[in-house]
Design a protein around this motif. Structure first.
Motif, PDB file in Angstrom:
ATOM      1  N   LEU A  53       9.640  17.545  27.814  1.00 52.96           N
ATOM      2  CA  LEU A  53       9.804  18.980  27.569  1.00 52.96           C
ATOM      3  C   LEU A  53       9.528  19.770  28.845  1.00 52.96           C
ATOM      4  N   VAL A  54       8.500  19.352  29.591  1.00 51.65           N
ATOM      5  CA  VAL A  54       8.177  20.022  30.854  1.00 51.65           C
ATOM      6  C   VAL A  54       9.333  19.874  31.838  1.00 51.65           C
ATOM      7  N   ILE A  55       9.914  18.680  31.908  1.00 46.91           N
ATOM      8  CA  ILE A  55      11.010  18.420  32.846  1.00 46.91           C
ATOM      9  C   ILE A  55      12.270  19.158  32.421  1.00 46.91           C
ATOM     10  N   ILE A  56      12.568  19.184  31.123  1.00 49.03           N
ATOM     11  CA  ILE A  56      13.718  19.954  30.641  1.00 49.03           C
ATOM     12  C   ILE A  56      13.571  21.418  31.038  1.00 49.03           C
ATOM     13  N   LEU A  57      12.357  21.915  31.008  1.00 57.08           N
ATOM     14  CA  LEU A  57      12.082  23.304  31.360  1.00 57.08           C
ATOM     15  C   LEU A  57      12.267  23.565  32.858  1.00 57.08           C
ATOM     16  N   GLY A  58      12.339  22.473  33.631  1.00 57.12           N
ATOM     17  CA  GLY A  58      12.524  22.612  35.077  1.00 57.12           C
ATOM     18  C   GLY A  58      11.236  22.522  35.861  1.00 57.12           C
ATOM     19  N   HIS A  59      10.168  21.999  35.239  1.00 58.42           N
ATOM     20  CA  HIS A  59       8.868  21.892  35.896  1.00 58.42           C
ATOM     21  C   HIS A  59       8.432  20.427  35.964  1.00 58.42           C
ATOM     22  N   ILE A  60       7.224  20.211  36.414  1.00 64.63           N
ATOM     23  CA  ILE A  60       6.632  18.873  36.503  1.00 64.63           C
ATOM     24  C   ILE A  60       5.140  19.013  36.253  1.00 64.63           C
ATOM     25  N   ASP A  61       4.503  17.947  35.764  1.00 62.74           N
ATOM     26  CA  ASP A  61       3.057  17.967  35.531  1.00 62.74           C
ATOM     27  C   ASP A  61       2.442  16.696  36.100  1.00 62.74           C
ATOM     28  N   LEU A  62       1.694  16.856  37.182  1.00 63.05           N
ATOM     29  CA  LEU A  62       1.057  15.723  37.857  1.00 63.05           C
ATOM     30  C   LEU A  62      -0.371  15.487  37.393  1.00 63.05           C
ATOM     31  N   SER A  63      -0.850  16.312  36.471  1.00 62.10           N
ATOM     32  CA  SER A  63      -2.268  16.265  36.106  1.00 62.10           C
ATOM     33  C   SER A  63      -2.558  15.496  34.835  1.00 62.10           C
ATOM     34  N   VAL A  64      -1.521  14.995  34.139  1.00 56.84           N
ATOM     35  CA  VAL A  64      -1.740  14.446  32.794  1.00 56.84           C
ATOM     36  C   VAL A  64      -2.668  13.238  32.800  1.00 56.84           C
ATOM     37  N   GLY A  65      -2.607  12.398  33.842  1.00 57.39           N
ATOM     38  CA  GLY A  65      -3.504  11.248  33.900  1.00 57.39           C
ATOM     39  C   GLY A  65      -4.956  11.669  34.020  1.00 57.39           C
ATOM     40  N   SER A  66      -5.220  12.698  34.823  1.00 54.52           N
ATOM     41  CA  SER A  66      -6.592  13.193  34.984  1.00 54.52           C
ATOM     42  C   SER A  66      -7.085  13.885  33.716  1.00 54.52           C
ATOM     43  N   ILE A  67      -6.187  14.626  33.048  1.00 57.22           N
ATOM     44  CA  ILE A  67      -6.564  15.273  31.781  1.00 57.22           C
ATOM     45  C   ILE A  67      -6.891  14.215  30.735  1.00 57.22           C
ATOM     46  N   ALA A  68      -6.088  13.140  30.701  1.00 55.88           N
ATOM     47  CA  ALA A  68      -6.357  12.050  29.756  1.00 55.88           C
ATOM     48  C   ALA A  68      -7.730  11.432  30.012  1.00 55.88           C
ATOM     49  N   ALA A  69      -8.055  11.220  31.279  1.00 57.83           N
ATOM     50  CA  ALA A  69      -9.365  10.656  31.628  1.00 57.83           C
ATOM     51  C   ALA A  69     -10.489  11.612  31.250  1.00 57.83           C
ATOM     52  N   PHE A  70     -10.295  12.901  31.521  1.00 58.03           N
ATOM     53  CA  PHE A  70     -11.324  13.905  31.243  1.00 58.03           C
ATOM     54  C   PHE A  70     -11.603  14.024  29.753  1.00 58.03           C
ATOM     55  N   SER A  97       4.799  24.721  39.571  1.00 51.54           N
ATOM     56  CA  SER A  97       4.064  23.772  38.722  1.00 51.54           C
ATOM     57  C   SER A  97       3.575  22.566  39.520  1.00 51.54           C
ATOM     58  N   PHE A  98       4.320  22.180  40.548  1.00 48.89           N
ATOM     59  CA  PHE A  98       3.898  21.053  41.380  1.00 48.89           C
ATOM     60  C   PHE A  98       2.521  21.329  41.990  1.00 48.89           C
ATOM     61  N   ILE A  99       2.325  22.552  42.498  1.00 50.68           N
ATOM     62  CA  ILE A  99       1.057  22.910  43.141  1.00 50.68           C
ATOM     63  C   ILE A  99      -0.053  23.049  42.104  1.00 50.68           C
ATOM     64  N   VAL A 100       0.248  23.729  41.003  1.00 49.40           N
ATOM     65  CA  VAL A 100      -0.764  23.960  39.961  1.00 49.40           C
ATOM     66  C   VAL A 100      -1.263  22.636  39.395  1.00 49.40           C
ATOM     67  N   THR A 101      -0.341  21.746  39.047  1.00 50.87           N
ATOM     68  CA  THR A 101      -0.754  20.487  38.410  1.00 50.87           C
ATOM     69  C   THR A 101      -1.337  19.492  39.416  1.00 50.87           C
ATOM     70  N   GLY A 111      -4.721  20.608  39.442  1.00 50.31           N
ATOM     71  CA  GLY A 111      -5.327  20.151  38.193  1.00 50.31           C
ATOM     72  C   GLY A 111      -5.667  18.678  38.220  1.00 50.31           C
ATOM     73  N   MET A 112      -4.805  17.871  38.843  1.00 53.39           N
ATOM     74  CA  MET A 112      -5.064  16.441  38.962  1.00 53.39           C
ATOM     75  C   MET A 112      -6.373  16.195  39.707  1.00 53.39           C
ATOM     76  N   LEU A 113      -6.596  16.934  40.788  1.00 52.29           N
ATOM     77  CA  LEU A 113      -7.816  16.773  41.575  1.00 52.29           C
ATOM     78  C   LEU A 113      -9.030  17.331  40.839  1.00 52.29           C
ATOM     79  N   ILE A 114      -8.858  18.505  40.214  1.00 56.42           N
ATOM     80  CA  ILE A 114      -9.979  19.155  39.522  1.00 56.42           C
ATOM     81  C   ILE A 114     -10.501  18.293  38.383  1.00 56.42           C
ATOM     82  N   PHE A 115      -9.598  17.837  37.512  1.00 58.26           N
ATOM     83  CA  PHE A 115     -10.046  17.139  36.306  1.00 58.26           C
ATOM     84  C   PHE A 115     -10.422  15.682  36.584  1.00 58.26           C
ATOM     85  N   ARG A 116      -9.899  15.111  37.671  1.00 55.77           N
ATOM     86  CA  ARG A 116     -10.395  13.796  38.072  1.00 55.77           C
ATOM     87  C   ARG A 116     -11.829  13.922  38.560  1.00 55.77           C
ATOM     88  N   GLY A 117     -12.091  14.992  39.313  1.00 55.91           N
ATOM     89  CA  GLY A 117     -13.459  15.234  39.769  1.00 55.91           C
ATOM     90  C   GLY A 117     -14.404  15.516  38.614  1.00 55.91           C
TER      91      GLY A 117
END
Length: 407
Positions: free
Chosen positions: A81-98, A143-147, A150-156
């Motif tokens: 859904l994010v990709i269809i919208l034209g964005h990307i989310d690089l933070s999902v692995g860190s959110i899953a861990a958090f 979204s590339f920058i935001v996520t 987010g990947m760095l923040i939530f991994r930390g």
């Protein structure tokens, strides 16, 4: 000499023959594009089945494939859904861990009931998604920058809350969410009869639904597949469903995680294909400015898609923690890349506006079968990563080729 009427009749017949050949050719090309990823999955399975000496499709390994890839498939549903919208989310692995770490603290350390801890973890995932959606939708940061942030923040934060150690074990009730099975109500000895019954019931529902849909298409003079192709596709699908049910029945039956996955797939497939919200997502991905001029609240849709991604990332983290029976600082590593690869391999466009939930799931299965097959063959993780990267590159190159060809 032929009369003018005969010449005209022959010309019309020739035109009809050319039209029929053209329509048949178009039909074959359209169905080949539609089912190419399924054909690819089948070929990959046959390839590894032969090379592994028949191990790949054994009931135990099929069940392991489902359990091992469940959390990636959950992420792929939200990521498409994010990709269809034209964005990307690089933070999902860190959110899953958090969220997995938070659930461990609640259940293991604080002895919070499983249900409450799961709900709280999903709400945290929604808040994280809302945080990122705000920056993307309303502040207009890419979204590339935001996520990436987010990947760095939530991994930390994961390392902070876990204090660099693992928390285990989880309650048995929580573990069953990812590693449990539906009990056999018929108490079969060597075969799970209830799983066979489920396969038959699903087949009947599918047949009745498809027949009803075809009747409606014919009633309103809408496009419908030729009857031969329709029957062949229906027979093949029913055969696959019942064969899959039989394979599961010879082991432990239907895994609980498979039920969760099926519910998610059906729900999101309905949303993307049958609801106004789903059409808005495709419209924004196709042309955001045109969608805004049409009255679509583009910022609100973008915001809620990221909220949804946060919830599914949290669910993925819970499933992974339940299967591992521990929350670890390294959980979720590279999950985002597998989810993104699944979407692109499944037909999503790097330009947005194109993609399906079913395609993302099949793309995830392609990645899962490749991982499992290469592991069975003893191929090292280094080569596995390289091969998966090459497959991803080919999938995106194919998408760009089709786009250039269409233009």
């Amino acid at each position: 000499m032929q009369s003018l009427a005969q010449k005209e009749s022959n010309r019309i017949k020739q035109t009809d023959q050319k039209a029929n050949k053209s329509s048949l050719g178009n039909l074959l090309r359209e169905n080949m594009r539609q089912y190419s990823i399924i054909i690819s999955l089948i070929c990959i399975m046959i390839f590894f089945q032969i090379l592994s000496g028949g191990i790949l499709l054994k009931p135990l390994n099929i069940t392991n494939l489902i359990l091992q890839n469940s959390y990636i498939l959950v992420l792929a549903i939200g990521m498409v859904l994010v990709i269809i919208l034209g964005h990307i989310d690089l933070s999902v692995g860190s959110i899953a861990a958090f969220t997995g770490a938070i659930s461990a603290i609640l259940m293991v350390n604080d002895h919070i009931p499983t249900f409450i801890a799961v709900v709280v973890s999903l709400l945290i995932g929604a808040l994280v998604g809302a945080w990122q959606g705000f920056w993307v939708a309303y502040v207009r940061i890419p979204s590339f920058i935001v996520t990436l942030a987010g990947m760095l923040i939530f991994r930390g934060l994961t390392m902070v809350v876990l204090k660099g150690t693992s928390i285990a074990p989880f309650p048995v009730s929580f573990q069953k969410m990812s590693s449990g099975f539906i009990p056999d109500l018929f108490m079969g000895a060597s075969l799970n009869i209830f799983t066979i019954v489920i396969g038959i019931v699903l087949s009947l529902i599918l047949v009745l639904t498809q027949i009803k849909q075809r009747k409606n298409q014919l009633k309103y003079n809408l496009y419908s597949q030729p009857i031969g192709l329709f029957i062949a596709k229906l027979v093949a699908t029913v055969a696959i469903i019942n064969l899959f049910a039989y394979v599961l029945a010879t082991y432990e039956g239907v895994p609980n995680i498979l039920v969760i996955l099926v519910v998610l797939i059906l729900a999101y497939r309905f949303v993307t294909r049958k609801t106004i919200a789903g059409r808005h997502i495709y419209a924004i991905g196709g042309n955001e400015k045109a969608a805004a001029l049409s009255g679509i609240k583009t910022k609100g849709v973008t915001f809620w898609v990221f909220v949804n991604m946060g919830v599914l990332a949290a669910l993925s983290g819970l499933l992974f923690a339940a299967r591992l029976n521990a929350a670890t600082p390294g959980a979720g590593n590279l999950f985002e890349l597998d989810a993104i690869a699944a979407c692109f391999i499944g037909g999503a466009s790097a330009y947005g506006g194109i993609g399906t939930v079913a395609g993302a799931i099949i793309g995830g299965l392609v990645m899962g079968v490749m991982n499992n097959g290469m592991s069975l063959l003893g191929i090292g993780i280094d080569w596995q990563q390289g091969i998966k990267g090459f497959v991803l590159l080919l999938a995106v190159a194919f998408d760009i080729y089709n786009k250039n060809k269409a233009s």
